[in-house]
Write a protein that holds these residues in place. Sequence first.
Motif, PDB file in Angstrom:
ATOM      1  N   UNK A   1      -0.555  -3.825  -1.758  1.00  0.00           N
ATOM      2  CA  UNK A   1       0.013  -4.757  -2.732  1.00  0.00           C
ATOM      3  C   UNK A   1       0.442  -4.016  -3.988  1.00  0.00           C
ATOM      4  N   UNK A   2      -0.352  -3.026  -4.412  1.00  0.00           N
ATOM      5  CA  UNK A   2       0.013  -2.245  -5.596  1.00  0.00           C
ATOM      6  C   UNK A   2       1.318  -1.498  -5.342  1.00  0.00           C
ATOM      7  N   UNK A   3       1.489  -0.985  -4.106  1.00  0.00           N
ATOM      8  CA  UNK A   3       2.716  -0.285  -3.724  1.00  0.00           C
ATOM      9  C   UNK A   3       3.919  -1.232  -3.828  1.00  0.00           C
TER      10      UNK A   3
ATOM     11  N   UNK B   1       4.798  -1.682  -7.423  1.00  0.00           N
ATOM     12  CA  UNK B   1       5.529  -0.544  -7.992  1.00  0.00           C
ATOM     13  C   UNK B   1       6.989  -0.596  -7.551  1.00  0.00           C
ATOM     14  N   UNK B   2       7.226  -0.918  -6.255  1.00  0.00           N
ATOM     15  CA  UNK B   2       8.600  -1.061  -5.748  1.00  0.00           C
ATOM     16  C   UNK B   2       9.340  -2.137  -6.533  1.00  0.00           C
ATOM     17  N   UNK B   3       8.655  -3.262  -6.753  1.00  0.00           N
ATOM     18  CA  UNK B   3       9.257  -4.380  -7.478  1.00  0.00           C
ATOM     19  C   UNK B   3       9.654  -3.936  -8.892  1.00  0.00           C
TER      20      UNK B   3
ATOM     21  N   UNK C   1      -0.715  -7.942  -7.441  1.00  0.00           N
ATOM     22  CA  UNK C   1      -2.145  -7.804  -7.139  1.00  0.00           C
ATOM     23  C   UNK C   1      -2.882  -9.142  -7.219  1.00  0.00           C
ATOM     24  N   UNK C   2      -2.410 -10.013  -8.124  1.00  0.00           N
ATOM     25  CA  UNK C   2      -3.121 -11.283  -8.325  1.00  0.00           C
ATOM     26  C   UNK C   2      -3.231 -12.124  -7.051  1.00  0.00           C
TER      27      UNK C   2
END
Lengths: 193, 188
Positions: A175-177, A180-182, B114-115
């Motif tokens: 999700x963090x990846x 970052x893409x977003x 993340x949320x």
Amino acid sequence: MENEKPAKKRLLWQLFLSTLYISAFTFGGGYVIITFMKRKFVDGLHWISNKEMLDYAALAQSAPGAVAVNAAILVGYDICGFTGMIVAILGTILPPLIILSVISLFYSAFASNLYVALVLKGMQAGVAAVIFDVVLSLGIDAIKEKSILSDAIMIIAFFAACFLNINVIFIILAAAFIGVMKAIIYNKREAKR
Amino acid sequence: MIYLSLFISFIQVGMFSFGGGYAAMPLIQQQVVEVHKWLTMSQFTDLITISAMTPGPIAVNSATFVGIRIAGFWGAVIATFGCILPSCFIVSVLAFIYRKYKNASEFGNVMSCLRPVVVALIASAGISILQTALFSENSVKLSNMDIINGVIFVTALIILRKFKCNPILIMSLCGVAGLCANLLAGAI
């Protein structure tokens, strides 16, 4: 500098006692502790401004780790630099460390008692209800944002964790990846304008 | 080396739990119940119950509880230290960056992805806990369901949704209701 020393000592002591007190009496986790910190450090002692406190709350919640510890780090660092940070952390973790140590000593005797076991069993159902209440509130807030990306992430993450038993850390990193893409795509669009 | 594996486990809990409160729960469950088998799911559920009733963050409470049961007082200290160490580094760096780039959108974009994950993970951990509360270990069959706990769960959830009352009060009442109902059922 010599004159500052006793003042600084008193400041640190007061910081330690404040965080100790807040940590010992806040039930219900991170979001609650931030309100207590605001009352103490903003309204009571006037050490930090209201806006700073709100910023710290947002930072503490978005960084990994316990919100209460993160907030203590930020407030302690703001008030008294590195030493302040250490003192605030100690004040925050000592009460749970002591209380849970005592409870865990009693736990074995405690849990083998029939009546206690029945009470704990009922409370397990209560905890499940509290968790689902939190999930419903957070989930409804998330859906209200009307972002297809965030809804999709939520559903996929749920299936991955609950049915596929995929390691939680991989799900968070994925999700963090995506985040970052977003951010990169968003920046490119802004640059084109 | 029990100290080392406690330390490494709780560093992971501290590093990857976002959002505070129940958000740390799935990670603790994974490390403590699934990977190292330090606690059974039922003990873990008791731990969450105790954490919710005592002050302090769930992650720190769990670190203390698990640490002291596995390796005594120093186990508790080492697990707690591991749990807060990532915060110390990451939050100090964040505070520094934040002062420099207060209005950066990158930060917000990553957080917005993340949320929803945090919500999903809490839901998934909640389901494990509900399973422990409603079924005896490892057998999820309708015939095995603890009807008393089922009724307590549904009633508590409805009260929490409708009246927004204090969760600790609700949990205590659930405990009392469980005791009374089971004793009554035993008497009949």
